[in-house]
Design a protein around this motif. Structure first.
Motif, PDB file in Angstrom:
ATOM      1  N   GLU A 244      36.310  43.414  42.975  1.00 44.02           N
ATOM      2  CA  GLU A 244      35.673  43.097  41.691  1.00 44.02           C
ATOM      3  C   GLU A 244      35.960  44.186  40.664  1.00 44.02           C
ATOM      4  O   GLU A 244      36.196  43.899  39.490  1.00 44.02           O
TER       5      GLU A 244
ATOM      6  N   SER B  63      37.156  39.951  40.209  1.00 42.10           N
ATOM      7  CA  SER B  63      36.831  38.802  41.049  1.00 42.10           C
ATOM      8  C   SER B  63      36.629  39.276  42.482  1.00 42.10           C
ATOM      9  O   SER B  63      37.344  40.172  42.952  1.00 42.10           O
ATOM     10  N   ARG B  64      35.684  38.662  43.181  1.00 41.97           N
ATOM     11  CA  ARG B  64      35.429  39.022  44.584  1.00 41.97           C
ATOM     12  C   ARG B  64      36.191  38.112  45.553  1.00 41.97           C
ATOM     13  O   ARG B  64      36.078  38.281  46.768  1.00 41.97           O
TER      14      ARG B  64
END
Length: 614
Positions: free
Chosen positions: A35, A40-41
């Motif tokens: 992240e 973004s994970r």
């Protein structure tokens, strides 16, 4: 922008730099690192290249760009030089975004060889990195498919013992897990393997998109010309090239690196590499090809692209009698091959009537042979004669030998003119006379005997005046036993037996072969009868209707065989895997997918019943 980042070391994979960042940032969860870097994970770490480079470059700061990350810290340059310009741009857009389809476009999925199932390192490099930077790191050159040696220290690579337990875990090299003792192995192909490792490293360090597939193919043709492996019609001599490869590269080495060449395969990697096909050829195999050509990556960069044996043109007229002497006004060249020396010969025809030829290895202003002087030259010759110049002075003026001038002035040489299509009538007349004289001299000669004796004349007349030829030739002769009545019923039964045997053999073939009338006819030597006389062979006709396969039938049989093999080996079945192994295009595969699903369900049910019964 991140407060700090573990700047990549020389030749370090971006994956390795991120692994170090994760360690030094103190993050416990890899998703937190993802992240922070990508916003973004759900990004999946990739060892070889990666994705979402636009976001990453923004996070890292202005000193980084998508191009610099891709060029210096991924293995992409290993593949880039052998991609088309369009594909290079597509991949650049892929890595900027989510990277979907990246490895398929790159050719790693379809054309991968010598796949590495982990991370590799050189013990000497790791020791030097620890002394210089305080820690070892993952070198991108050590992760390349087909490369087993360090290009700098010339020792075998070792596999790092720690592996991923999770798809989103990053592995960081640590000295405590590494064996730093020198690794020496007995390897009969060590010298060749090290050479290829050094060339792979050179590929990695080429400027991004400095070369493209189009340029590489053209440069290859230039090199193949030097080896006399290009025909006068501009085709590659595949058989001779295959034999040359066999004598240069040990077969055991090629097998070890999954690159043995099957010359019976129309799509072996050597043929694909030298043809303008869209299929991918692995970079390692390109390096093998360069080794065969005795060229390095650096030399390849400097090689000119292929313009044909004599260049693209226009070409110069070398008629010293013409006002356009040495001017580039000849648009085309006719390329032939010398029968004895096998050298390529170019023939140049100018509008002034002057025709000359030369070898492709000679200077563009050098004449090998003058085939015709033409009207302009002859007119100049007579003008010079009227000036009362000596024969030698005329010869110097026209650029020819004095004996040539003497012969033409005396008039005992036939003047060659440029032939055109209008000359066909003259040739026809001459050939007709040749044939009529022979018929008159030997009236008992048969048509076959005349054809064998005057092959050139016969074929020319057959092509351009068949009606005259048929009328001029003697009547056809039929001996008493020439025409034999065929027992079609007996032949029909014989064909049925032969086709049944061949059908079973084709079905049992390890590599599926489509069953067609053409395949059966060619295999049995009966193609003419199967194509022209099936109405006389009712049993054969019925059998062929039962066994001949449409494209769809053949696709289904290929897929059924793959499914059976997977079930026999207790492997899980995926439709995409079946499509890939059967090499069926998507729109065709969708049409047969319901039948495959039914077949899989039926076979699984049968297998389960057999297991329950036993």
């Amino acid at each position: 922008m991140l407060p700090f980042f573990t700047n990549p070391y020389p030749d370090e994979l971006l994956y390795s730099a991120i692994a170090r960042y994760h360690f030094y940032s103190g993050n416990l969860d890899c998703k937190d690192t993802l992240e922070e870097l990508f916003g973004s994970r759900s990004v999946i770490p990739s060892v070889e290249i990666g994705s979402n480079f636009t976001i990453l470059a923004e996070k890292l700061g202005h000193q980084y760009s998508v191009e610099s990350l891709l060029t210096n810290h991924t293995i992409y340059p290993y593949y880039a030089s052998f991609l088309s310009k369009q594909r290079q741009q597509e991949i650049l857009e892929n890595v900027k975004g989510d990277g979907q389809g990246l490895y398929t476009r790159l050719g790693i999925v379809a054309g991968g060889i010598c796949r590495k199932d982990g991370l590799y390192y050189c013990s000497t490099c790791a020791k030097a990195d620890a002394e210089c930077y305080g820690e070892p790191y993952i070198h991108r050159e050590h992760q390349l498919q087909g490369i087993d040696y360090c290009s700098h220290h010339e020792i075998p690579l070792r596999k790092y013992p720690k592996t991923n337990d999770s798809r989103i875990e990053y592995i960081r090299f640590e000295l405590k897990h590494m064996d730093l003792s020198p690794l020496y192995e007995i390897d009969s192909h060590k010298e060749l393997a090290i050479h290829l490792a050094k060339q792979a490293y050179k590929l990695l360090n080429l400027p991004l998109h400095y070369l493209s597939r189009e340029q590489i193919n053209s440069k290859y043709r230039t090199l193949l010309r030097e080896y006399n492996l290009i025909t006068s019609s501009n085709r590659v001599r595949q058989q001779e090239m295959y034999q040359a490869i066999k004598s240069t590269l040990p077969n055991s080495f090629l097998q070890r690196y999954e690159s043995a060449v099957n010359n019976n395969d129309e799509y072996n990697w050597l043929r694909i590499l030298t043809r303008n096909l869209k299929r991918h050829v692995h970079p390692f195999r390109h390096l093998l090809f360069l080794y065969f050509l005795q060229y390095s990556v650096e030399k390849l960069v400097d090689i000119d692209e292929d313009d044909g044996a004599f260049g693209r043109g226009p070409f110069s007229c070398l008629n010293k009698a013409a006002a356009h002497y040495k001017k580039f006004i000849i648009s085309n060249v006719i390329v032939t091959r010398d029968f004895k020396t096998k050298n390529l010969i170019g023939t140049f025809t100018c509008s002034c009537g002057f025709i000359y030829s030369r070898k492709h290895t000679t200077d563009m202003f050098e004449i090998g042979r003058i085939k015709a002087f033409g009207d302009v030259w002859l007119e100049k010759l007579h003008d010079l004669q009227q000036q009362n110049l000596s024969i030698r002075a005329i010869a110097r003026e026209l650029g020819v030998d004095f004996k040539t001038v003497k012969r033409y002035l005396i008039g005992n040489v036939e003047i060659k003119q440029v032939k055109s299509h209008r000359d066909n009538d003259d040739i026809l007349g001459i050939y007709k006379q040749d044939l009529l004289k022979e018929i008159k001299k030997h009236p008992n000669l048969s048509r076959t005997a005349l054809r064998n004796k005057y092959k050139k004349q016969y074929m020319y007349l057959y092509r351009y005046d068949k009606v005259w030829l048929d009328e001029a030739l003697p009547e056809r002769r039929y001996g008493q036993n020439t025409i034999k009545k065929v027992n079609w019923a007996k032949r029909d039964q014989q064909y049925v037996q032969e086709i049944n045997r061949l059908h079973q053999k084709l079905l049992q073939s390890e590599k599926p072969i489509r069953i067609t009338i053409s395949k059966i006819g060619k295999s049995l030597g009966t193609l003419a009868n199967l194509e022209q006389h099936l109405n006389k062979l009712p049993k054969t006709n019925k059998l062929l209707n039962d066994i001949v396969e449409s494209v769809k039938d053949f696709q289904l049989r290929r897929c059924y065989k793959i499914i059976d093999d997977l079930l026999e080996n207790d492997q899980e079945i995926f439709l995409w895997q079946i499509q890939r192994k059967a090499a069926i295009k998507s729109h065709h595969f969708h049409a047969i997918q319901p039948m495959l699903e039914s077949y899989i369900e039926m076979k699984q049910e049968v297998t389960n019943n057999e297991r329950t019964t036993s």
